[in-house]
Scaffold this motif. Sequence first.
Motif, PDB file in Angstrom:
ATOM      1  N   ILE A 135       0.876  -1.162   0.000  1.00 26.79           N
ATOM      2  CA  ILE A 135       0.000   0.000   0.000  1.00 26.79           C
ATOM      3  C   ILE A 135       0.917   1.216   0.000  1.00 26.79           C
ATOM      4  CG2 ILE A 135      -0.126  -0.134   2.523  1.00 26.79           C
ATOM      5  CD1 ILE A 135      -2.848   1.135   2.420  1.00 26.79           C
ATOM      6  N   ASN A 136       0.628   2.230  -0.829  1.00 31.58           N
ATOM      7  CA  ASN A 136       1.525   3.385  -0.873  1.00 31.58           C
ATOM      8  C   ASN A 136       0.760   4.685  -1.071  1.00 31.58           C
ATOM      9  OD1 ASN A 136       0.920   3.601  -3.609  1.00 31.58           O
ATOM     10  ND2 ASN A 136       2.839   2.708  -4.307  1.00 31.58           N
ATOM     11  N   HIS A 137       1.518   5.768  -1.276  1.00 30.59           N
ATOM     12  CA  HIS A 137       0.941   7.102  -1.384  1.00 30.59           C
ATOM     13  C   HIS A 137       0.019   7.261  -2.578  1.00 30.59           C
ATOM     14  CE1 HIS A 137       4.656   6.971  -3.705  1.00 30.59           C
ATOM     15  NE2 HIS A 137       4.134   7.884  -4.485  1.00 30.59           N
ATOM     16  N   ARG A 138       0.161   6.401  -3.568  1.00 31.05           N
ATOM     17  CA  ARG A 138      -0.706   6.485  -4.747  1.00 31.05           C
ATOM     18  C   ARG A 138      -2.034   5.756  -4.533  1.00 31.05           C
ATOM     19  NH1 ARG A 138       4.329   5.729  -7.398  1.00 31.05           N
ATOM     20  NH2 ARG A 138       4.914   7.546  -8.651  1.00 31.05           N
ATOM     21  N   THR A 139      -2.040   4.750  -3.676  1.00 32.20           N
ATOM     22  CA  THR A 139      -3.238   3.920  -3.537  1.00 32.20           C
ATOM     23  C   THR A 139      -4.073   4.263  -2.316  1.00 32.20           C
ATOM     24  OG1 THR A 139      -2.108   2.181  -2.257  1.00 32.20           O
ATOM     25  CG2 THR A 139      -2.034   2.019  -4.661  1.00 32.20           C
ATOM     26  N   ALA A 140      -3.481   4.955  -1.335  1.00 31.95           N
ATOM     27  CA  ALA A 140      -4.233   5.200  -0.099  1.00 31.95           C
ATOM     28  C   ALA A 140      -3.805   6.508   0.551  1.00 31.95           C
ATOM     29  CB  ALA A 140      -4.009   4.041   0.875  1.00 31.95           C
ATOM     30  N   PRO A 141      -4.743   7.188   1.224  1.00 30.64           N
ATOM     31  CA  PRO A 141      -4.396   8.417   1.951  1.00 30.64           C
ATOM     32  C   PRO A 141      -3.607   8.088   3.210  1.00 30.64           C
ATOM     33  CG  PRO A 141      -6.680   7.827   2.371  1.00 30.64           C
ATOM     34  CD  PRO A 141      -6.180   6.873   1.320  1.00 30.64           C
ATOM     35  N   SER A 191       8.464  -0.604   5.761  1.00 31.65           N
ATOM     36  CA  SER A 191       7.436   0.289   6.296  1.00 31.65           C
ATOM     37  C   SER A 191       8.006   1.694   6.415  1.00 31.65           C
ATOM     38  CB  SER A 191       6.955  -0.220   7.661  1.00 31.65           C
ATOM     39  OG  SER A 191       5.840   0.517   8.107  1.00 31.65           O
ATOM     40  N   THR A 192       7.479   2.628   5.602  1.00 29.63           N
ATOM     41  CA  THR A 192       7.902   4.025   5.618  1.00 29.63           C
ATOM     42  C   THR A 192       6.654   4.903   5.699  1.00 29.63           C
ATOM     43  OG1 THR A 192       7.799   4.480   3.235  1.00 29.63           O
ATOM     44  CG2 THR A 192       9.768   3.335   4.058  1.00 29.63           C
ATOM     45  N   CYS A 193       6.858   6.219   5.703  1.00 30.97           N
ATOM     46  CA  CYS A 193       5.706   7.115   5.769  1.00 30.97           C
ATOM     47  C   CYS A 193       4.854   7.042   4.508  1.00 30.97           C
ATOM     48  CB  CYS A 193       6.164   8.550   6.012  1.00 30.97           C
ATOM     49  SG  CYS A 193       7.272   9.190   4.738  1.00 30.97           S
ATOM     50  N   ILE A 237      14.725   6.138  -0.193  1.00 36.61           N
ATOM     51  CA  ILE A 237      14.052   4.844  -0.200  1.00 36.61           C
ATOM     52  C   ILE A 237      15.036   3.690  -0.316  1.00 36.61           C
ATOM     53  CG2 ILE A 237      13.676   4.920  -2.700  1.00 36.61           C
ATOM     54  CD1 ILE A 237      11.377   3.370   0.006  1.00 36.61           C
ATOM     55  N   LEU A 238      16.160   3.885  -1.007  1.00 38.16           N
ATOM     56  CA  LEU A 238      17.141   2.809  -1.124  1.00 38.16           C
ATOM     57  C   LEU A 238      17.701   2.452   0.248  1.00 38.16           C
ATOM     58  CD1 LEU A 238      18.835   0.836  -2.728  1.00 38.16           C
ATOM     59  CD2 LEU A 238      20.438   2.687  -3.240  1.00 38.16           C
ATOM     60  N   GLY A 239      18.016   3.461   1.047  1.00 37.42           N
ATOM     61  CA  GLY A 239      18.500   3.204   2.396  1.00 37.42           C
ATOM     62  C   GLY A 239      17.442   2.526   3.249  1.00 37.42           C
ATOM     63  N   GLN A 240      16.182   2.920   3.068  1.00 36.01           N
ATOM     64  CA  GLN A 240      15.096   2.305   3.830  1.00 36.01           C
ATOM     65  C   GLN A 240      14.920   0.836   3.444  1.00 36.01           C
ATOM     66  OE1 GLN A 240      12.173   5.180   2.632  1.00 36.01           O
ATOM     67  NE2 GLN A 240      12.361   6.367   4.526  1.00 36.01           N
ATOM     68  N   LEU A 241      15.093   0.537   2.159  1.00 36.30           N
ATOM     69  CA  LEU A 241      14.977  -0.851   1.713  1.00 36.30           C
ATOM     70  C   LEU A 241      16.142  -1.690   2.245  1.00 36.30           C
ATOM     71  CD1 LEU A 241      13.004  -2.494   0.002  1.00 36.30           C
ATOM     72  CD2 LEU A 241      14.491  -2.125  -1.964  1.00 36.30           C
ATOM     73  N   LYS A 242      17.319  -1.095   2.300  1.00 34.56           N
ATOM     74  CA  LYS A 242      18.463  -1.800   2.882  1.00 34.56           C
ATOM     75  C   LYS A 242      18.239  -2.079   4.365  1.00 34.56           C
ATOM     76  CE  LYS A 242      22.079  -0.238  -0.309  1.00 34.56           C
ATOM     77  NZ  LYS A 242      23.347   0.522  -0.471  1.00 34.56           N
ATOM     78  N   ASP A 243      17.645  -1.114   5.058  1.00 36.14           N
ATOM     79  CA  ASP A 243      17.322  -1.327   6.474  1.00 36.14           C
ATOM     80  C   ASP A 243      16.292  -2.449   6.635  1.00 36.14           C
ATOM     81  OD1 ASP A 243      19.030   0.719   7.177  1.00 36.14           O
ATOM     82  OD2 ASP A 243      17.446   2.238   7.342  1.00 36.14           O
ATOM     83  N   ALA A 244      15.326  -2.512   5.719  1.00 36.15           N
ATOM     84  CA  ALA A 244      14.314  -3.571   5.774  1.00 36.15           C
ATOM     85  C   ALA A 244      14.952  -4.942   5.598  1.00 36.15           C
ATOM     86  CB  ALA A 244      13.252  -3.331   4.699  1.00 36.15           C
TER      87      ALA A 244
END
Length: 429
Positions: free
Chosen positions: A8-14, A48-50, A115-122
Amino acid sequence: MALLTLGINHRTAPVEIRERVAFTPERMAEAFSELRAATGASEAGILSTCNRTELYLAGDDDCAPALLRWLAGFHDLDAADLENVIYVHRDSDAVRHMMRVAAGLDSMVLGEPQILGQLKDAYALAREHNATGAFLSRLFEHTFSVAKRVRTETAIGENPVSVAYASVSMAHQIFADMSRNKALLIGAGKTIELVSRHLADAGVRDFLVANRTLERAQTLAEIHGGKGIVLSEIPDHLADVDIVISSTASPLPILGKGAVERALKKRKHRPYFMVDIAVPRDIEPEVGALADVYLYTVDDLRQVIEENVRSREGAAREAENLIASGVQDFLDQLRALDAVSTLKVFRSRAESLRDAETEKALRALRNGADPETALRSLARGLTNKLLHQPSTQVRKAMAEGRTEVADFLRELYQLEMLDADEPTTTEKL
């Protein structure tokens, strides 16, 4: 192995829905423990990000329905409330999606690097909870490699695409080493908060935040070790700063020409870099006419932003080509690994048949059998055992009309069709 991404992301949900399916660090251990048990997946990852929440699963079956039910239940939601705002990608589409996310092509700001850093953290978090195996580990590592190529071989992340980022980037044109400069930020809203982060990333270490309410100014300033002041105190500090960026909702200018003139005299005409993002403007237009003042408005930045967006769109097309190549490379690697696994099983079975026939021949020899007879029996038995199952399957396939199986058999063993009248080797003997 099946690969599934549900997100789910910023394009699909508020944001009201996105924040309800976000995973907090405190519940990650619980989430990983439940996730695989609820879906039957052998490997899992959680991002999981904002702006997005995505679940990556690898296993033998498509578990999308079970995954949706688990996600809803974990966050005390009704699955029906999520059905219209989620997206699901499978196999090669899931591989492509992860690579596009890592490269910033699926972000709110095209090409943003966070986002690349966030994906690496995931990925690191999934490994920490022993949730990944060979498949997802290979996918994450390959994805990071492709994203790095996108960053180094295209201009996807080079140009600013927001007012805040553009403001800070333009400051670099005035100040080469921004670690030596002090910034005054007027206002404390989201735009100024973003400006402060970009300035900090650019090296600025000395912050002053001016706002109508002191508490809000101090809260924002303390994030970067700075100081908060009220708007009326700006003239007292103006001579000490080099960068001024303003974004308030004030109907009247906050910073006038006279205050800047007095500050310039104290500064001995060291240059100012000023950006007025506000509409109506916070800084009197006449300030821009002063020597040693570089004043930009939001209109000045808009042209830069539009040019950079166009530049990024061209880079995005190049990035998509790199990602398409990266997806194909990953799928080729999987096929090669699958071939190796299949060949291992094939060889193991052949060796088992060989060992069984060899042991049978040795027993015959120990019982006094003629060596030549035992050897011929070994060869005949091994040949029959090796060819029985393939022969059965080829005949079955041909009967079902799958003639390509016979074609593949001829290619596999490099067979040439015998003339109808030519005797087989057995007949010749």
